[in-house]
Scaffold this motif. Structure first.
Motif, PDB file in Angstrom:
ATOM      1  N   ALA A   1       0.834  -1.215   0.000  1.00 48.94           N
ATOM      2  CA  ALA A   1       0.000   0.000   0.000  1.00 48.94           C
ATOM      3  C   ALA A   1       0.860   1.253   0.000  1.00 48.94           C
ATOM      4  O   ALA A   1       0.505   2.259  -0.617  1.00 48.94           O
TER       5      ALA A   1
ATOM      6  N   GLN B   1       2.213   1.495  -3.684  1.00 48.90           N
ATOM      7  CA  GLN B   1       1.192   1.808  -4.690  1.00 48.90           C
ATOM      8  C   GLN B   1      -0.136   2.124  -3.990  1.00 48.90           C
ATOM      9  O   GLN B   1      -0.987   1.237  -3.814  1.00 48.90           O
TER      10      GLN B   1
ATOM     11  N   GLY C   1      -2.794   3.865  -4.918  1.00 43.49           N
ATOM     12  CA  GLY C   1      -4.011   3.827  -5.736  1.00 43.49           C
ATOM     13  C   GLY C   1      -4.695   2.471  -5.728  1.00 43.49           C
ATOM     14  O   GLY C   1      -5.874   2.358  -5.355  1.00 43.49           O
ATOM     15  N   PRO C   2      -3.973   1.408  -6.135  1.00 47.48           N
ATOM     16  CA  PRO C   2      -4.591   0.074  -6.096  1.00 47.48           C
ATOM     17  C   PRO C   2      -4.978  -0.352  -4.682  1.00 47.48           C
ATOM     18  O   PRO C   2      -5.962  -1.055  -4.497  1.00 47.48           O
ATOM     19  N   ALA C   3      -4.213   0.094  -3.690  1.00 44.79           N
ATOM     20  CA  ALA C   3      -4.551  -0.253  -2.305  1.00 44.79           C
ATOM     21  C   ALA C   3      -5.879   0.376  -1.896  1.00 44.79           C
ATOM     22  O   ALA C   3      -6.699  -0.265  -1.231  1.00 44.79           O
TER      23      ALA C   3
ATOM     24  N   LEU D   1      -8.311   1.192  -3.967  1.00 45.62           N
ATOM     25  CA  LEU D   1      -9.354   0.472  -4.697  1.00 45.62           C
ATOM     26  C   LEU D   1      -9.692  -0.853  -4.016  1.00 45.62           C
ATOM     27  O   LEU D   1     -10.865  -1.210  -3.880  1.00 45.62           O
ATOM     28  N   ALA D   2      -8.672  -1.577  -3.586  1.00 46.88           N
ATOM     29  CA  ALA D   2      -8.902  -2.852  -2.910  1.00 46.88           C
ATOM     30  C   ALA D   2      -9.625  -2.638  -1.578  1.00 46.88           C
ATOM     31  O   ALA D   2     -10.559  -3.370  -1.249  1.00 46.88           O
TER      32      ALA D   2
END
Length: 84
Positions: free
Chosen positions: A50, A53, A55-57, A59-60
């Motif tokens: 996290a 990155q 952003g993806p964290a 989103l998840a």
């Protein structure tokens, strides 16, 4: 009736685990330490990912939150809405 049988089986399973833990305290300690290390390793890996990155964290995390909300949401009945 099936639910009661599930609870009975679950309680019997818990009882057998407690008895095994009492019979083998050293192994139980070792298993608890291993499980704790595994859980902390997963949390540490997720925190590092996290941080690398975000952003993806996010989103998840949002997907997990939405899934939790869907699973725990209890719709209000028409009778409850009429009294509100």
């Amino acid at each position: 009736m099936a639910r009661r049988q599930d609870r009975l089986l679950l309680r019997l399973f818990y009882a057998s685990l407690i008895i095994l833990a009492a019979m083998h305290p050293d192994t139980t300690t070792q298993l608890a330490e291993t499980a704790t290390a595994l859980l902390l390793g997963i949390v540490d890996g997720a925190a590092k990912a996290a941080a690398d990155q975000p952003g993806p964290a996010l989103l998840a995390a949002g997907a997990i939150w939405i899934t939790h909300q869907i699973r725990t949401h209890r719709p209000r009945t028409a009778r409850a809405r009429a009294h509100a």
